[in-house]
Design a protein around this motif. Structure first.
Motif, PDB file in Angstrom:
ATOM      1  N   GLY A   1     -38.893 -10.315  -1.623  1.00 49.01           N
ATOM      2  CA  GLY A   1     -39.802  -9.243  -1.229  1.00 49.01           C
ATOM      3  C   GLY A   1     -39.314  -8.432  -0.053  1.00 49.01           C
ATOM      4  N   ASP A   2     -38.363  -8.956   0.725  1.00 51.91           N
ATOM      5  CA  ASP A   2     -37.824  -8.206   1.858  1.00 51.91           C
ATOM      6  C   ASP A   2     -36.980  -7.033   1.350  1.00 51.91           C
ATOM      7  OD1 ASP A   2     -39.020  -9.931   3.610  1.00 51.91           O
ATOM      8  OD2 ASP A   2     -37.174 -10.891   4.291  1.00 51.91           O
ATOM      9  N   VAL A   3     -36.979  -5.965   2.122  1.00 49.09           N
ATOM     10  CA  VAL A   3     -36.214  -4.765   1.778  1.00 49.09           C
ATOM     11  C   VAL A   3     -34.898  -4.770   2.542  1.00 49.09           C
ATOM     12  CG1 VAL A   3     -36.216  -2.239   1.842  1.00 49.09           C
ATOM     13  CG2 VAL A   3     -38.307  -3.468   1.271  1.00 49.09           C
ATOM     14  N   LEU A   4     -33.828  -4.365   1.862  1.00 50.43           N
ATOM     15  CA  LEU A   4     -32.484  -4.323   2.426  1.00 50.43           C
ATOM     16  C   LEU A   4     -31.885  -2.955   2.107  1.00 50.43           C
ATOM     17  CD1 LEU A   4     -29.982  -5.846   3.626  1.00 50.43           C
ATOM     18  CD2 LEU A   4     -29.475  -6.543   1.296  1.00 50.43           C
ATOM     19  N   THR A   5     -31.181  -2.375   3.050  1.00 54.19           N
ATOM     20  CA  THR A   5     -30.523  -1.083   2.832  1.00 54.19           C
ATOM     21  C   THR A   5     -29.063  -1.315   2.449  1.00 54.19           C
ATOM     22  OG1 THR A   5     -31.979  -0.045   4.449  1.00 54.19           O
ATOM     23  CG2 THR A   5     -29.957   1.139   3.886  1.00 54.19           C
ATOM     24  N   VAL A   6     -28.630  -0.651   1.371  1.00 51.13           N
ATOM     25  CA  VAL A   6     -27.251  -0.770   0.901  1.00 51.13           C
ATOM     26  C   VAL A   6     -26.577   0.593   1.031  1.00 51.13           C
ATOM     27  CG1 VAL A   6     -25.759  -1.307  -1.055  1.00 51.13           C
ATOM     28  CG2 VAL A   6     -27.889  -2.579  -0.741  1.00 51.13           C
ATOM     29  N   GLN A   7     -25.446   0.608   1.721  1.00 54.13           N
ATOM     30  CA  GLN A   7     -24.635   1.831   1.797  1.00 54.13           C
ATOM     31  C   GLN A   7     -23.601   1.753   0.685  1.00 54.13           C
ATOM     32  OE1 GLN A   7     -23.115   1.905   5.807  1.00 54.13           O
ATOM     33  NE2 GLN A   7     -24.824   3.144   6.502  1.00 54.13           N
ATOM     34  N   VAL A   8     -23.767   2.620  -0.313  1.00 55.88           N
ATOM     35  CA  VAL A   8     -22.860   2.632  -1.454  1.00 55.88           C
ATOM     36  C   VAL A   8     -21.695   3.565  -1.131  1.00 55.88           C
ATOM     37  CG1 VAL A   8     -22.640   3.070  -3.927  1.00 55.88           C
ATOM     38  CG2 VAL A   8     -24.803   2.223  -3.006  1.00 55.88           C
ATOM     39  N   LEU A   9     -20.506   2.988  -1.027  1.00 57.72           N
ATOM     40  CA  LEU A   9     -19.276   3.730  -0.749  1.00 57.72           C
ATOM     41  C   LEU A   9     -18.250   3.282  -1.779  1.00 57.72           C
ATOM     42  CD1 LEU A   9     -19.256   2.952   3.083  1.00 57.72           C
ATOM     43  CD2 LEU A   9     -20.068   5.049   2.023  1.00 57.72           C
ATOM     44  N   GLU A  10     -18.279   3.871  -2.954  1.00 55.77           N
ATOM     45  CA  GLU A  10     -17.415   3.445  -4.054  1.00 55.77           C
ATOM     46  C   GLU A  10     -16.463   4.564  -4.450  1.00 55.77           C
ATOM     47  OE1 GLU A  10     -17.291   0.385  -5.348  1.00 55.77           O
ATOM     48  OE2 GLU A  10     -18.901  -0.302  -4.034  1.00 55.77           O
ATOM     49  N   ASN A  11     -15.196   4.223  -4.537  1.00 57.72           N
ATOM     50  CA  ASN A  11     -14.157   5.131  -5.023  1.00 57.72           C
ATOM     51  C   ASN A  11     -13.432   4.438  -6.157  1.00 57.72           C
ATOM     52  OD1 ASN A  11     -14.320   7.328  -3.115  1.00 57.72           O
ATOM     53  ND2 ASN A  11     -13.514   5.916  -1.592  1.00 57.72           N
ATOM     54  N   SER A  12     -13.201   5.157  -7.233  1.00 57.90           N
ATOM     55  CA  SER A  12     -12.414   4.579  -8.323  1.00 57.90           C
ATOM     56  C   SER A  12     -11.496   5.652  -8.881  1.00 57.90           C
ATOM     57  CB  SER A  12     -13.316   4.026  -9.430  1.00 57.90           C
ATOM     58  OG  SER A  12     -14.046   5.065 -10.030  1.00 57.90           O
ATOM     59  N   SER A  13     -10.336   5.214  -9.314  1.00 59.36           N
ATOM     60  CA  SER A  13      -9.352   6.126  -9.874  1.00 59.36           C
ATOM     61  C   SER A  13      -8.554   5.371 -10.920  1.00 59.36           C
ATOM     62  CB  SER A  13      -8.426   6.638  -8.765  1.00 59.36           C
ATOM     63  OG  SER A  13      -7.463   7.501  -9.299  1.00 59.36           O
ATOM     64  N   ALA A  14      -8.310   6.033 -12.045  1.00 60.96           N
ATOM     65  CA  ALA A  14      -7.535   5.401 -13.110  1.00 60.96           C
ATOM     66  C   ALA A  14      -6.679   6.458 -13.792  1.00 60.96           C
ATOM     67  CB  ALA A  14      -8.456   4.744 -14.132  1.00 60.96           C
ATOM     68  N   VAL A  15      -5.454   6.104 -14.097  1.00 59.23           N
ATOM     69  CA  VAL A  15      -4.542   6.980 -14.823  1.00 59.23           C
ATOM     70  C   VAL A  15      -3.895   6.160 -15.923  1.00 59.23           C
ATOM     71  CG1 VAL A  15      -2.462   8.385 -14.692  1.00 59.23           C
ATOM     72  CG2 VAL A  15      -4.064   8.375 -12.785  1.00 59.23           C
ATOM     73  N   THR A  16      -3.930   6.687 -17.121  1.00 56.83           N
ATOM     74  CA  THR A  16      -3.293   6.040 -18.258  1.00 56.83           C
ATOM     75  C   THR A  16      -2.456   7.086 -18.976  1.00 56.83           C
ATOM     76  OG1 THR A  16      -5.215   4.614 -18.528  1.00 56.83           O
ATOM     77  CG2 THR A  16      -3.710   4.745 -20.377  1.00 56.83           C
ATOM     78  N   SER A  17      -1.229   6.730 -19.318  1.00 56.76           N
ATOM     79  CA  SER A  17      -0.411   7.658 -20.088  1.00 56.76           C
ATOM     80  C   SER A  17       0.391   6.872 -21.118  1.00 56.76           C
ATOM     81  CB  SER A  17       0.513   8.464 -19.182  1.00 56.76           C
ATOM     82  OG  SER A  17       1.373   7.610 -18.469  1.00 56.76           O
ATOM     83  N   ALA A  18       0.690   7.546 -22.222  1.00 51.54           N
ATOM     84  CA  ALA A  18       1.457   6.913 -23.291  1.00 51.54           C
ATOM     85  C   ALA A  18       2.354   7.959 -23.932  1.00 51.54           C
ATOM     86  CB  ALA A  18       0.516   6.324 -24.333  1.00 51.54           C
ATOM     87  N   ASP A  19       3.592   7.585 -24.209  1.00 48.44           N
ATOM     88  CA  ASP A  19       4.537   8.428 -24.936  1.00 48.44           C
ATOM     89  C   ASP A  19       5.077   7.607 -26.092  1.00 48.44           C
ATOM     90  OD1 ASP A  19       4.421  10.723 -23.313  1.00 48.44           O
ATOM     91  OD2 ASP A  19       5.729   9.764 -21.840  1.00 48.44           O
ATOM     92  N   THR A  20       5.024   8.173 -27.271  1.00 47.76           N
ATOM     93  CA  THR A  20       5.467   7.471 -28.473  1.00 47.76           C
ATOM     94  C   THR A  20       6.427   8.361 -29.242  1.00 47.76           C
ATOM     95  OG1 THR A  20       3.310   6.416 -28.601  1.00 47.76           O
ATOM     96  CG2 THR A  20       4.666   6.315 -30.565  1.00 47.76           C
ATOM     97  N   GLY A  21       7.512   7.790 -29.675  1.00 45.09           N
ATOM     98  CA  GLY A  21       8.462   8.528 -30.522  1.00 45.09           C
ATOM     99  C   GLY A  21       9.002   7.594 -31.589  1.00 45.09           C
ATOM    100  N   THR A  22       8.927   7.998 -32.829  1.00 49.95           N
ATOM    101  CA  THR A  22       9.482   7.182 -33.912  1.00 49.95           C
ATOM    102  C   THR A  22      10.303   8.066 -34.827  1.00 49.95           C
ATOM    103  OG1 THR A  22       7.532   7.497 -35.314  1.00 49.95           O
ATOM    104  CG2 THR A  22       7.544   5.554 -33.897  1.00 49.95           C
ATOM    105  N   ARG A  23      11.377   7.526 -35.354  1.00 48.11           N
ATOM    106  CA  ARG A  23      12.242   8.214 -36.310  1.00 48.11           C
ATOM    107  C   ARG A  23      12.495   7.246 -37.451  1.00 48.11           C
ATOM    108  NH1 ARG A  23      11.261  11.383 -32.977  1.00 48.11           N
ATOM    109  NH2 ARG A  23      12.512  12.578 -31.569  1.00 48.11           N
ATOM    110  N   ARG A  24      12.482   7.775 -38.669  1.00 47.94           N
ATOM    111  CA  ARG A  24      12.730   6.920 -39.805  1.00 47.94           C
ATOM    112  C   ARG A  24      13.460   7.732 -40.871  1.00 47.94           C
ATOM    113  NH1 ARG A  24       7.733   4.754 -43.043  1.00 47.94           N
ATOM    114  NH2 ARG A  24       7.749   6.911 -43.655  1.00 47.94           N
ATOM    115  N   ASN A  25      14.536   7.185 -41.383  1.00 50.95           N
ATOM    116  CA  ASN A  25      15.276   7.796 -42.481  1.00 50.95           C
ATOM    117  C   ASN A  25      15.581   6.712 -43.510  1.00 50.95           C
ATOM    118  OD1 ASN A  25      15.569  10.511 -41.634  1.00 50.95           O
ATOM    119  ND2 ASN A  25      17.087   9.845 -40.125  1.00 50.95           N
ATOM    120  N   ASN A  26      15.178   6.932 -44.722  1.00 55.62           N
ATOM    121  CA  ASN A  26      15.465   6.016 -45.826  1.00 55.62           C
ATOM    122  C   ASN A  26      16.207   6.809 -46.898  1.00 55.62           C
ATOM    123  OD1 ASN A  26      13.993   3.987 -44.582  1.00 55.62           O
ATOM    124  ND2 ASN A  26      12.092   4.631 -45.539  1.00 55.62           N
ATOM    125  N   ARG A  27      17.209   6.217 -47.470  1.00 59.11           N
ATOM    126  CA  ARG A  27      17.978   6.910 -48.514  1.00 59.11           C
ATOM    127  C   ARG A  27      18.227   5.924 -49.644  1.00 59.11           C
ATOM    128  NH1 ARG A  27      21.472  11.503 -48.706  1.00 59.11           N
ATOM    129  NH2 ARG A  27      22.958  11.193 -50.389  1.00 59.11           N
TER     130      ARG A  27
END
Length: 188
Positions: A40-66
């Motif tokens: 029942g007691d009240v509490l004060t919360v200081q919200v100080l949140e930082n978030s950062s995310a980076v995702t990268s993908a490079d795909t290369g495929t080569r196929r030759n069938n004869r």
């Protein structure tokens, strides 16, 4: 007559219930801190949140069938066929997301665990430019992390769940429409 008055006075005195001015559930010593410590007691919360995310993908495929086939009769070639299959694929993507939340939320102590930790929860709603913004917060707090001013930073909350939601025109414009989600499922 005096005996009757004495008996009457004693019966009135014994019928009155005794009440104490001391209430254990609200008692706090004069030298105690003004910190939340019970349900029942009240509490004060200081919200100080930082978030950062980076995702990268490079795909290369080569196929030759004869495949090649030749049908010969003697020295002379009767038929010849050839099949060539090839494919190239180059793809890539990059996702970047950064968020920052700075606010102060008052929460309530919901439970005191046997370990002494406080289970807290609370919400705050604010309307800015006709946009409803709601912050909900819950988690566990150690009493030692609560300052003398009855404030705890969000970085000191265990099992913290902080949710920030906005409702209104701006929030609606940031959501993908149903038809775009459907095309993504199909692969367009």
């Amino acid at each position: 007559m005096k005996a009757t008055l004495v008996l009457l006075a004693l019966s009135i005195c014994t019928a009155a219930p005794a009440q104490s001015l001391f209430r254990e559930e609200t008692w706090r010593p004069l030298t105690a801190d003004n910190k939340a410590f019970r349900p029942g007691d009240v509490l004060t919360v200081q919200v100080l949140e930082n978030s950062s995310a980076v995702t990268s993908a490079d795909t290369g495929t080569r196929r030759n069938n004869r495949m090649q086939a030749e049908l010969a009769h003697g020295i002379r070639s009767v038929g010849q066929t050839s099949l060539t299959v090839g494919g190239d694929f180059d793809g890539g993507g990059r996702t970047q997301r950064t968020s920052r939340l700075l606010t102060t939320v008052s929460v309530t102590v919901k439970e005191v665990l046997p370990s002494g930790q406080l289970r807290i929860a609370g919400a705050q709603s604010l309307t800015v430019n006709e946009e409803l913004q709601t912050v909900t917060l819950e988690g566990l707090v150690r009493p030692a992390d609560i300052s003398d001013g009855n404030v705890v930073p969000s970085t000191r909350i265990a099992e913290a769940r902080i949710t920030y939601l906005g409702e209104g025109d701006v929030a609606e414009r940031n959501r993908r429409p149903w038809w775009r989600k459907m095309l993504d499922v199909v692969g367009f």
